[in-house]
Scaffold this motif. Structure first.
Motif, PDB file in Angstrom:
ATOM      1  N   ALA A   1       0.858  -1.271   0.022  1.00  0.00           N
ATOM      2  CA  ALA A   1      -0.105   0.131   0.029  1.00  0.00           C
ATOM      3  C   ALA A   1       0.760   1.351   0.041  1.00  0.00           C
ATOM      4  N   ILE A   2       2.113   1.170   0.759  1.00  0.00           N
ATOM      5  CA  ILE A   2       2.931   2.309   0.830  1.00  0.00           C
ATOM      6  C   ILE A   2       3.324   2.637  -0.568  1.00  0.00           C
ATOM      7  N   TYR A   3       3.943   1.537  -1.307  1.00  0.00           N
ATOM      8  CA  TYR A   3       4.487   1.529  -2.570  1.00  0.00           C
ATOM      9  C   TYR A   3       3.222   1.989  -3.697  1.00  0.00           C
ATOM     10  N   PHE A   4       2.274   1.631  -3.598  1.00  0.00           N
ATOM     11  CA  PHE A   4       1.181   2.014  -4.153  1.00  0.00           C
ATOM     12  C   PHE A   4       0.939   3.610  -4.216  1.00  0.00           C
ATOM     13  N   VAL A   5       1.045   4.259  -2.833  1.00  0.00           N
ATOM     14  CA  VAL A   5       0.819   5.598  -2.736  1.00  0.00           C
ATOM     15  C   VAL A   5       2.025   6.547  -3.259  1.00  0.00           C
ATOM     16  N   LEU A   6       3.165   5.721  -3.167  1.00  0.00           N
ATOM     17  CA  LEU A   6       4.199   6.574  -3.436  1.00  0.00           C
ATOM     18  C   LEU A   6       4.377   6.343  -5.022  1.00  0.00           C
ATOM     19  N   LEU A   7       3.662   5.427  -5.714  1.00  0.00           N
ATOM     20  CA  LEU A   7       3.733   5.151  -7.268  1.00  0.00           C
ATOM     21  C   LEU A   7       2.970   6.222  -7.771  1.00  0.00           C
ATOM     22  N   CYS A   8       1.977   6.852  -7.180  1.00  0.00           N
ATOM     23  CA  CYS A   8       0.913   7.992  -7.551  1.00  0.00           C
ATOM     24  C   CYS A   8       1.655   9.324  -7.601  1.00  0.00           C
ATOM     25  N   ILE A   9       2.988   9.451  -6.930  1.00  0.00           N
ATOM     26  CA  ILE A   9       3.569  10.674  -7.112  1.00  0.00           C
ATOM     27  C   ILE A   9       4.605  10.572  -8.259  1.00  0.00           C
ATOM     28  N   PRO A  10       4.281  11.459  -9.339  1.00  0.00           N
ATOM     29  CA  PRO A  10       5.302  11.054 -10.404  1.00  0.00           C
ATOM     30  C   PRO A  10       6.770  11.329 -10.162  1.00  0.00           C
ATOM     31  N   ARG A  11       7.230  12.212  -9.225  1.00  0.00           N
ATOM     32  CA  ARG A  11       8.504  12.538  -9.292  1.00  0.00           C
ATOM     33  C   ARG A  11       9.098  11.408  -8.690  1.00  0.00           C
ATOM     34  N   THR A  12       8.480  10.969  -7.540  1.00  0.00           N
ATOM     35  CA  THR A  12       8.847   9.693  -6.877  1.00  0.00           C
ATOM     36  C   THR A  12       9.056   8.438  -7.654  1.00  0.00           C
ATOM     37  N   ARG A  13       7.876   8.241  -8.626  1.00  0.00           N
ATOM     38  CA  ARG A  13       7.920   7.078  -9.513  1.00  0.00           C
ATOM     39  C   ARG A  13       9.126   7.277 -10.576  1.00  0.00           C
ATOM     40  N   LYS A  14       9.429   8.542 -10.997  1.00  0.00           N
ATOM     41  CA  LYS A  14      10.621   8.525 -11.946  1.00  0.00           C
ATOM     42  C   LYS A  14      11.947   8.225 -11.600  1.00  0.00           C
ATOM     43  N   ASN A  15      12.246   8.911 -10.401  1.00  0.00           N
ATOM     44  CA  ASN A  15      13.541   8.431  -9.802  1.00  0.00           C
ATOM     45  C   ASN A  15      13.613   7.250  -8.792  1.00  0.00           C
ATOM     46  N   GLY A  16      12.593   6.381  -8.770  1.00  0.00           N
ATOM     47  CA  GLY A  16      12.618   5.054  -8.021  1.00  0.00           C
ATOM     48  C   GLY A  16      12.501   5.146  -6.669  1.00  0.00           C
ATOM     49  N   GLY A  17      11.930   6.092  -6.157  1.00  0.00           N
ATOM     50  CA  GLY A  17      11.884   6.452  -4.836  1.00  0.00           C
ATOM     51  C   GLY A  17      10.782   5.436  -4.013  1.00  0.00           C
ATOM     52  N   SER A  18       9.939   4.966  -4.842  1.00  0.00           N
ATOM     53  CA  SER A  18       9.065   3.897  -4.237  1.00  0.00           C
ATOM     54  C   SER A  18       9.742   2.463  -4.166  1.00  0.00           C
ATOM     55  N   ASP A  19      10.777   2.145  -4.883  1.00  0.00           N
ATOM     56  CA  ASP A  19      11.175   0.810  -4.957  1.00  0.00           C
ATOM     57  C   ASP A  19      11.641   0.248  -3.659  1.00  0.00           C
ATOM     58  N   GLU A  20      11.987   0.973  -2.639  1.00  0.00           N
ATOM     59  CA  GLU A  20      12.309   0.412  -1.212  1.00  0.00           C
ATOM     60  C   GLU A  20      11.246  -0.183  -0.639  1.00  0.00           C
ATOM     61  N   ALA A  21      10.112   0.432  -0.777  1.00  0.00           N
ATOM     62  CA  ALA A  21       8.691  -0.096  -0.373  1.00  0.00           C
ATOM     63  C   ALA A  21       8.537  -1.528  -0.921  1.00  0.00           C
ATOM     64  N   LEU A  22       8.465  -1.402  -2.403  1.00  0.00           N
ATOM     65  CA  LEU A  22       8.497  -2.771  -2.975  1.00  0.00           C
ATOM     66  C   LEU A  22       9.290  -3.631  -2.585  1.00  0.00           C
ATOM     67  N   GLY A  23      10.495  -3.397  -2.408  1.00  0.00           N
ATOM     68  CA  GLY A  23      11.527  -4.289  -2.254  1.00  0.00           C
ATOM     69  C   GLY A  23      11.278  -5.040  -0.862  1.00  0.00           C
ATOM     70  N   ILE A  24      10.956  -4.167   0.194  1.00  0.00           N
ATOM     71  CA  ILE A  24      10.766  -4.916   1.520  1.00  0.00           C
ATOM     72  C   ILE A  24       9.492  -5.740   1.404  1.00  0.00           C
TER      73      ILE A  24
END
Length: 174
Positions: free
Chosen positions: A80-103
């Protein structure tokens, strides 16, 4: 709209769309009625392994069921945290949501692998196929996450002020 989506982002969003409702429903069934929820198809291998091989008593089985539900809800929370971070374009582009997905992938893979091993030990073939499929989904997403690098940040252009003495020499200035 979809020009800045990476394949890892789409893959993670599809995984989140599967794991959030399915694993939260299984976890809430275990929370509401621990023994009944533990003996449903997604968790029956764990229940049979605990009762047959580890010979756990009733209250210990309930505690193990709640621990399994807590692990599943942790995976759901990170998806769910990954999904929320994925909705933010700047975070999605630079891979900022990948940590939540990795965990989420790491904990989910651990739970699915342990459940798959337990299903193979007790001979529950339907549960074995279910956990093997979930494990392959999670491991495939982990491989894509490791191989695919986020888009490199654009280099900042230094603003050059007036050139002063470094001005280009023109033909009429000679």
């Amino acid at each position: 709209m979809f020009r800045n989506w990476r394949i890892g982002s789409v893959n993670g969003a599809l995984l989140a769309a599967y794991f959030i409702p399915v694993w939260s429903l299984v976890a809430f069934n275990i929370i509401v009625a621990p023994v009944h929820g533990l003996y449903e198809r997604p968790s029956v291998a764990v229940a049979l392994f605990l009762s047959d091989h580890l010979q756990m008593a009733g209250m210990d089985t309930v505690r193990a069921a709640w621990l399994l539900a807590l692990g599943r809800l942790t995976v759901v929370a990170f998806f769910a945290i990954y999904f929320v971070l994925l909705c933010i374009p700047r975070t999605r582009k630079n891979g900022g949501s990948d940590e939540a997905l990795g965990i989420a992938l790491a904990i989910g893979s651990l739970i699915s692998f342990a459940s798959m091993v337990m299903a193979s030990k007790v001979g529950e073939m339907a549960a074995l196929r279910l956990h093997a499929t979930e494990l392959l989904l999670l491991l495939g997403a982990a491989i894509v996450l490791v191989i695919e690098k986020p888009e490199a940040a654009p280099k900042a252009v230094e603003s050059v002020g007036p050139l002063g003495l470094e001005q280009a020499e023109l033909l009429h200035n000679r």
